[in-house]
Motif scaffolding. Structure first.
Motif, PDB file in Angstrom:
ATOM      1  N   TYR A  70       0.777  -0.772   0.212  1.00  0.00           N
ATOM      2  CA  TYR A  70       0.244  -0.266   0.038  1.00  0.00           C
ATOM      3  C   TYR A  70       0.576   1.175   0.337  1.00  0.00           C
ATOM      4  N   ASP A  71       0.146   2.733  -0.375  1.00  0.00           N
ATOM      5  CA  ASP A  71       0.824   3.668   0.140  1.00  0.00           C
ATOM      6  C   ASP A  71       0.339   4.580   0.842  1.00  0.00           C
ATOM      7  N   ARG A  72       1.076   4.610   1.494  1.00  0.00           N
ATOM      8  CA  ARG A  72       1.243   5.146   3.121  1.00  0.00           C
ATOM      9  C   ARG A  72       0.385   7.278   2.730  1.00  0.00           C
ATOM     10  N   ALA A  73      -0.117   7.727   3.353  1.00  0.00           N
ATOM     11  CA  ALA A  73      -1.133   9.481   3.224  1.00  0.00           C
ATOM     12  C   ALA A  73      -0.197   9.935   2.827  1.00  0.00           C
ATOM     13  N   GLY A  74      -0.169  10.609   1.869  1.00  0.00           N
ATOM     14  CA  GLY A  74       0.457  11.175   0.882  1.00  0.00           C
ATOM     15  C   GLY A  74       1.622  11.057   0.255  1.00  0.00           C
ATOM     16  N   ALA A  75       2.177   9.678   0.146  1.00  0.00           N
ATOM     17  CA  ALA A  75       2.736   9.269  -0.591  1.00  0.00           C
ATOM     18  C   ALA A  75       2.022   8.373  -2.049  1.00  0.00           C
ATOM     19  N   ASN A  76       3.046   8.582  -3.042  1.00  0.00           N
ATOM     20  CA  ASN A  76       2.419   8.108  -4.697  1.00  0.00           C
ATOM     21  C   ASN A  76       0.923   8.460  -4.895  1.00  0.00           C
ATOM     22  N   ASN A  77       0.361   6.594  -5.211  1.00  0.00           N
ATOM     23  CA  ASN A  77      -0.904   7.350  -5.468  1.00  0.00           C
ATOM     24  C   ASN A  77      -2.203   7.944  -3.833  1.00  0.00           C
ATOM     25  N   ASP A  85      -0.114  16.208  10.325  1.00  0.00           N
ATOM     26  CA  ASP A  85       1.508  15.751  10.059  1.00  0.00           C
ATOM     27  C   ASP A  85       2.188  16.849  11.210  1.00  0.00           C
ATOM     28  N   PRO A  86       2.796  17.125  11.774  1.00  0.00           N
ATOM     29  CA  PRO A  86       4.154  15.717  11.349  1.00  0.00           C
ATOM     30  C   PRO A  86       3.065  14.301  11.536  1.00  0.00           C
ATOM     31  N   ARG A  87       3.671  13.773  10.962  1.00  0.00           N
ATOM     32  CA  ARG A  87       3.088  11.906  10.665  1.00  0.00           C
ATOM     33  C   ARG A  87       3.831  11.003  11.723  1.00  0.00           C
ATOM     34  N   THR A  88       3.794  10.696  12.721  1.00  0.00           N
ATOM     35  CA  THR A  88       4.397   9.536  13.343  1.00  0.00           C
ATOM     36  C   THR A  88       4.355   8.415  12.966  1.00  0.00           C
ATOM     37  N   MET A  92       0.332   6.319  11.663  1.00  0.00           N
ATOM     38  CA  MET A  92       0.979   4.935  10.212  1.00  0.00           C
ATOM     39  C   MET A  92       0.325   3.876  10.769  1.00  0.00           C
ATOM     40  N   ALA A  93       0.859   3.419  11.562  1.00  0.00           N
ATOM     41  CA  ALA A  93       0.385   2.042  11.415  1.00  0.00           C
ATOM     42  C   ALA A  93      -1.264   2.211  12.216  1.00  0.00           C
ATOM     43  N   ALA A  94      -2.204   3.324  12.833  1.00  0.00           N
ATOM     44  CA  ALA A  94      -2.823   3.890  12.524  1.00  0.00           C
ATOM     45  C   ALA A  94      -3.782   3.609  11.658  1.00  0.00           C
ATOM     46  N   ALA A 121       6.205  -1.048  11.339  1.00  0.00           N
ATOM     47  CA  ALA A 121       5.808  -2.132  11.391  1.00  0.00           C
ATOM     48  C   ALA A 121       5.430  -3.121  13.355  1.00  0.00           C
ATOM     49  N   ARG A 122       6.320  -2.194  13.724  1.00  0.00           N
ATOM     50  CA  ARG A 122       5.903  -2.315  15.830  1.00  0.00           C
ATOM     51  C   ARG A 122       5.081  -1.911  16.136  1.00  0.00           C
ATOM     52  N   GLU A 123       5.111  -0.221  15.349  1.00  0.00           N
ATOM     53  CA  GLU A 123       3.227   0.136  16.336  1.00  0.00           C
ATOM     54  C   GLU A 123       2.049  -0.672  15.999  1.00  0.00           C
ATOM     55  N   PHE A 124       2.381  -1.202  14.834  1.00  0.00           N
ATOM     56  CA  PHE A 124       1.496  -1.763  14.079  1.00  0.00           C
ATOM     57  C   PHE A 124       1.086  -3.304  15.296  1.00  0.00           C
ATOM     58  N   LEU A 125       1.888  -3.669  15.023  1.00  0.00           N
ATOM     59  CA  LEU A 125       1.924  -4.886  16.255  1.00  0.00           C
ATOM     60  C   LEU A 125       1.297  -5.139  17.616  1.00  0.00           C
ATOM     61  N   ALA A 126       1.767  -3.064  18.006  1.00  0.00           N
ATOM     62  CA  ALA A 126       1.882  -2.930  19.400  1.00  0.00           C
ATOM     63  C   ALA A 126      -0.331  -2.206  19.601  1.00  0.00           C
TER      64      ALA A 126
END
Length: 312
Positions: A70-77, A85-88, A92-94, A121-126
């Motif tokens: 996927y593309d994160r918010a603000g990136a590519n598509n 902003d700022p994006r932690t 992004m994991a949320a 990824a580790r924040e997603f794990l959390a």
């Protein structure tokens, strides 16, 4: 692109923008249809990067397993939907968690990540806990990277001026991507500045979670693939010195940074093995930092090993 509301994200191989409320994120699904309860691979790119940097790896994985990029918010598509902003890393994991929920793609997940994507990824794990059944870290940062080896950003900016990073570190020569795709990837995906703004907070937030001490992955498989990031910075610094870029002080700061990184990088990478009692370390022999671009076969093979281990 198909319309996200008509897609079976667990069966179709396709891509679309998916609404996560006030914003939309680009999601791509590849590989065979998913069986109930079967683990799937979810990819997290590095800072300022997007799903395209994982094209070669995902093509290999999708021959046998289902993979989501996927593309994160603000990136590519996803560029039209910039988000906060700022994006932690935690924010992004949320977003990733919301994206998978909106697409109705439940766990179990094997998370593959590169560089700063390791923090996300580790924040997603959390957030998703037991749904993460395996993790593959590809030359990733950890919560201690910037504290142990701080990058002198002003000095780096000065010595990097006018230099072609992709040519100097060998990515133009060694990438395993379609030439047209590679040309489109080179440069900023659109989200880099916002993502960099959240770095300092992100490192601190992840340290506070004490995932190493808690062995957050328990006995679930973890693989740490290390590239040779010091090699990349050394090549860059050598060219900067040769061309006289920056001041003498700037070049000296970069030299000290490269020396510190050379000394500490492997230890910082290996520290991530503490996340699980079932972890292993792999050294990429032909790559600098971007192993997923220059040795996609290695990365795909390690992801497949984790999937086989989980499936028994």
């Amino acid at each position: 692109m198909a319309t996200s509301t008509t897609i079976d994200w667990n069966g179709d191989s396709t891509s679309s923008l998916v609404s996560i409320g006030t914003r939309k994120l680009f999601l791509r699904a590849q590989g065979p249809p998913r069986l109930l309860g079967q683990p799937v691979v979810v990819v997290e790119a590095g800072i300022g990067d997007d799903h395209r940097t994982w094209t070669a790896v995902s093509a290999l994985i999708s021959k046998h397993s289902r993979v989501y990029t996927y593309d994160r918010a603000g990136a590519n598509n996803s560029r039209s939907y910039p988000g906060p902003d700022p994006r932690t890393a935690s924010a992004m994991a949320a977003d990733l968690s919301s994206l998978l929920a909106a697409a109705e793609v439940p766990g179990p997940y094997v998370i593959a990540c590169h560089s700063y994507g390791g923090l996300i990824a580790r924040e997603f794990l959390a957030l998703r806990g037991e749904e993460v059944v395996g993790m593959v870290f590809v030359d990733t940062n950890s919560e201690n990277t910037r504290r142990e080896v701080p990058l002198p950003m002003e000095a780096f900016g000065a010595v990097a001026k006018g230099l072609d990073y992709y040519q100097i570190v060998g990515l133009d020569r060694d990438h395993k991507l379609d030439p047209g795709l590679w040309k489109s990837i080179k440069g900023d995906s659109g989200a880099s500045e916002q993502e960099h703004h959240g770095e300092e907070i992100s490192f601190r937030e992840l340290r506070e979670k004490r995932q190493f001490e808690r062995r957050a992955m328990g006995d679930r498989p973890v693989v740490v693939i290390r590239g040779d990031t010091p090699r990349d910075f050394r090549a860059f610094s050598d060219v900067a010195v040769e061309k006289g870029n920056g001041s003498e002080e700037d070049r000296e700061k970069m030299l000290r940074f490269v020396e510190a990184l050379d000394e500490k990088d492997e230890g910082l990478q290996r520290e991530q093995l503490l996340l699980s009692s079932r972890s292993r370390f792999v050294q990429a022999e032909k790559s600098g930092h971007n192993v997923q671009i220059t040795e996609p076969e290695l990365v795909a093979a390690e992801i497949e090993k984790v999937l086989k281990e989980i499936r028994g």
